[in-house]
Every structure is written in C-alpha cells, then in structure tokens.
Design an enzyme around this catalytic site. Structure first.
Site, PDB file in Angstrom:
ATOM      1  CE1 TYR A 316      48.807  44.794  35.520  1.00 17.83           C
ATOM      2  CE2 TYR A 316      48.188  43.445  33.653  1.00 17.83           C
ATOM      3  CZ  TYR A 316      48.682  43.563  34.927  1.00 17.83           C
ATOM      4  OH  TYR A 316      49.057  42.434  35.599  1.00 17.83           O
ATOM      5  CB  CYS A 342      27.363  45.794  38.600  1.00 15.95           C
ATOM      6  SG  CYS A 342      26.027  44.759  38.043  1.00 15.95           S
TER       7      CYS A 342
END
Ligand SMILES: Cc1ncc(COP(=O)(O)O)c(C=O)c1O
Length: 422
Positions: A316, A342
C-alpha cells in the site's frame, strides 16, 4: 495511546527494554504490549456502553492465539473470514456464540465447519452463497442465522485496496438489490434472517462515511420491517483508522457518539468488527541493521526484516515510523530502509530521515501490530519472525521463530525424482 516509550535513550515496551527481549529472542521480532491491547479493546468497547453490542475483534489483523484469548477474556467475540480463522478462534477459547463470519468466497467445507460450531452469524455476500449455506444447513439438520452484507456504495476515502463499500468492489450485495435478496433468504427453510451487515473499508480517518453508510442501512431496516422481516443484529464492520504518521482519526468515543446520535434508542444489537484500531499501535516490528551503503546520492540501511515480515509498505506504500531502539547523538541521514529480499519493492521506509545506524544496531518499525505478522510469508525461504507479548516487566514468546525445518514441513519429493547415482 500506547506503552512503547523511551527511558533515557532506551526504547521500552511497558517495563522492559526492547533490547532485553531481543537478547533472548533475536530479530526480526514482533513485540506486542498487553496493557496497550487491553486498553484499546476497552476504549473501543466502552464507546458503546449502554447500547446492546458485541465487539468482535477482526482477527485477520492479528490471529495469534494469545491475542484472541486476551480479547475473549475481555468478553469479546471475533470476526472471521475463513475456516482456518474459525479453528484458531475456537482453539483460543472464543465463544462460538460471539463469532461472525464474513467473506465473499466461503467454501462448502468452511460453511459446514461454521454451522457445526454454531456460530452467531453468517454475513452472506451473494445469492449463490445463500443457497449453498441453506443447502449445507439442511444437510446437517441445522439452521443458520444470516445477515446480508450490504454494499452501500459509500466512499470510505481510504487506499483503494482497502475500500470495500463501493459498488465497484467485490464485497457484499448492492443495496438496491437487498430487499429482493432478503425476500429470497426468508424463503429458504434453513436460514434464519437475523441481521444486516456492512464493512466499507479500513483505515478510515473520517466519521462521515460510517454515518453515510449507517443512514442507508437504517432506511433498509425500516423497509424490511414493513415487509415483516425482523432484524435483530446490525453489524457495522470495522474500519476505524489509526495514526501511522500524521493522520488524525476520530477516537472510538467520537465514533461511538456519532453512531448513537444516528441510531437513537434502538432495539438492535450492534456488532462491531474492529481490527486495526485495537491492534495497530499495540505492536512493533524490531529489526537489526545488517549493513549500510551509500550509492550515488542515496543511502540504504539494510535490515534483517523484509517485505515478507511486513508487507504493508510494498503493498500500500504505507508509512510506518522508524525509531531507534537506542537513541544516539550521531547525525541524521536520509535513507531507504530495505530488507534482504530480491525485489526492489522490499522496503520498510523510503527517503526517511533517521539517525545514522551502525551494523548490529536495532530499529523499531512502529504501528506494526495489525496486518503485520498476519500478512507475513516465507518468501525467499525466510522463516517467519517470532512474536512476543510483554506484560509489565515480563515477556512471553507467543509464537516461536520458525526454523529451517518448518520451511519444508509438508513438502515431499516423489519417487520418480530419485537422486541420480554419482
Ligand atoms: C469484513 C471485515 N470486517 C472487519 C475488518 C477489519 O477492519 P479494520 O482492521 O480496519 O478495523 C475487515 C478488514 O478489512 C473486514 O474485511
């Protein structure tokens, strides 16, 4: 109001230095304050005193058994959205007569489990679900108390991903179709029409959307009464926001006052499903700095917590305050606080002015109690964090840190994948 505070330069949770818990439990670590949780629950529940009501903690925000038990001991129920949540709630000792079940995709098995558990209320969200519930109840020789979850088409003025009461959202049944749907439900022999429910979104910082929704529900209840449908429960969902940064959400007391004013004297039993407002500021995520590095014009502080531990920033773009566990008088720096995963989406804070950190030092990610651990995953094969509850000057591990063995539990390698001989 919460019980995370500094004594001299040390961050404490209630009466314990955060660093002391870390010494025993390690990082990343979710830390919850018992006093804050109890205080938040009571502040919310007391806001409706004098009205017939039930506070059903929305356990999707944090389903740990110890937390559920705490609220059950306070007389609360829970709002569930899956069979797994029902299992947890029962295991924690929540009274099934205080459990309400929402969700657009309840499976047949989950409906059966909830029927057998004799929960208080099914908040049904589609005609097909209604039929399935009726059929399942008939098969089991039971009756299901139902509310229809109404989509009132009210803008909660929050992040689009946590808006649920707009017509375009997947949730509930369009309020214009509600009378027809109630008539349908009334004709189903194994359903007992008992309530009206609604949940318009999360992290609301204004009262007006709640009141707008309530006005619409009131009209609906009046119309239903005219057709002989008796409504006993009015479930207004959750959604009250908290301060992460500079938001100024209404206090539950103001919310309670607004609901009282709108409803007046009412024979209805009100149900609330608060999650974030109780949990959010009662928990922090503690993480350790692994490395720092400065690239062209940018400083990164790489910590051992990541998006798998706290997903809200990447999902968000949400804000969490970053505070040192030990305040230093070193200069401030503007940095991205990032995890080891990653993905470039793996950040806890961006372009944040923080104190300069050295490897090994501890950092607290504030307001992480709700939708923190509950949304965590094993992405990148990272064991999930430990959870600890502090009560005064004692602490309890309420969830062990996962081990590498936990990571592969339930996996199997089929026979045809025998290891090639060397
Ligand atoms: C049906 C329902 N009830 C209650 C809640 C809890 O919301 P909050 O944590 O904002 O109080 C949610 C969360 O999205 C929900 O979907």
């Amino acid at each position: 109001m919460h019980h995370f505070h500094y004594k001299q330069d040390e961050l404490y949770c209630e009466e314990i230095p955060v660093s002391e818990v870390v010494r025993e439990v390690g990082t990343p670590l979710y830390l919850y304050s018992h006093a804050t949780l109890r205080q938040h629950f009571r502040a919310f529940d007391d806001s409706f005193s004098g009205l017939k009501h039930l506070t059903c903690f929305s356990m999707k925000s944090n389903p740990n058994l110890a937390i559920l038990r705490l609220f059950a001991n306070e007389g609360g129920g829970v709002d569930i959205v899956s069979g797994g949540e029902l299992f947890r709630a029962l295991k924690a000792g929540v009274n099934p007569g205080k459990i309400v079940y929402s969700g657009v995709g309840k499976t047949g098995e989950d409906l059966e489990f909830a029927l057998k558990s004799d929960i208080l209320l099914f908040n049904v969200e589609s005609t097909q679900e209604m039929s399935k519930l009726n059929d399942t109840a008939a098969k089991l020789g039971r009756k299901a108390r139902v509310a229809i979850r109404i989509n009132p088409d009210v803008d909660p003025k929050t992040h689009p991903y946590i808006s649920t009461g707009l017509r375009e959202n997947k949730f509930g049944i369009d309020i214009r179709q509600a009378p027809g749907q109630y008539a349908l439900a009334a004709g189903m022999a194994n359903l007992v029409v008992s309530g009206v429910s609604c949940h318009i979104g999360s992290q609301l910082t204004q009262i007006s959307p709640f009141v707008d929704a309530l006005k619409k529900l009131k009209e609906l209840i009046v119309d239903l009464k005219k057709t002989g449908t008796r409504i006993e429960y009015l479930d207004l969902g959750g959604g009250l926001g908290i301060t992460y940064d500079r938001e100024e959400p209404p206090h539950p007391r103001e919310y309670g006052q607004a609901i009282r004013e709108e409803l007046g004297d009412t024979p209805l039993t009100l149900i609330f499903e608060p999650g974030r407002v109780i949990m959010g500021n009662a928990g922090i995520l503690v993480t350790r700095v692994l490395y720092t590095k400065t690239t062209e014009g940018k400083t990164f502080i790489i910590v051992d917590a990541a998006m798998n531990d706290l997903m809200r920033p990447c999902l968000y773009n949400s804000y969490h305050r970053i505070q040192p566990v030990k305040i230093s008088n070193r200069p401030l720096v503007v940095a991205d606080i990032v995890g080891p995963i990653c993905e470039s989406a793996d950040f806890l804070a961006k372009a944040r002015e923080v104190q300069t950190y050295q490897p090994g030092e501890l950092m607290a990610v504030m307001s992480a109690g709700a939708y923190g651990f509950s949304m965590s995953s094993n992405y990148n094969s990272r064991p999930r964090a430990a959870e600890v509850m502090v009560k005064s000057d004692r602490f309890f591990v309420i969830r062990n840190r996962e081990t590498f063995e936990d990571l592969t539990r339930g996996e199997a390698i089929p026979d045809f994948l025998t290891m090639p001989s060397p």
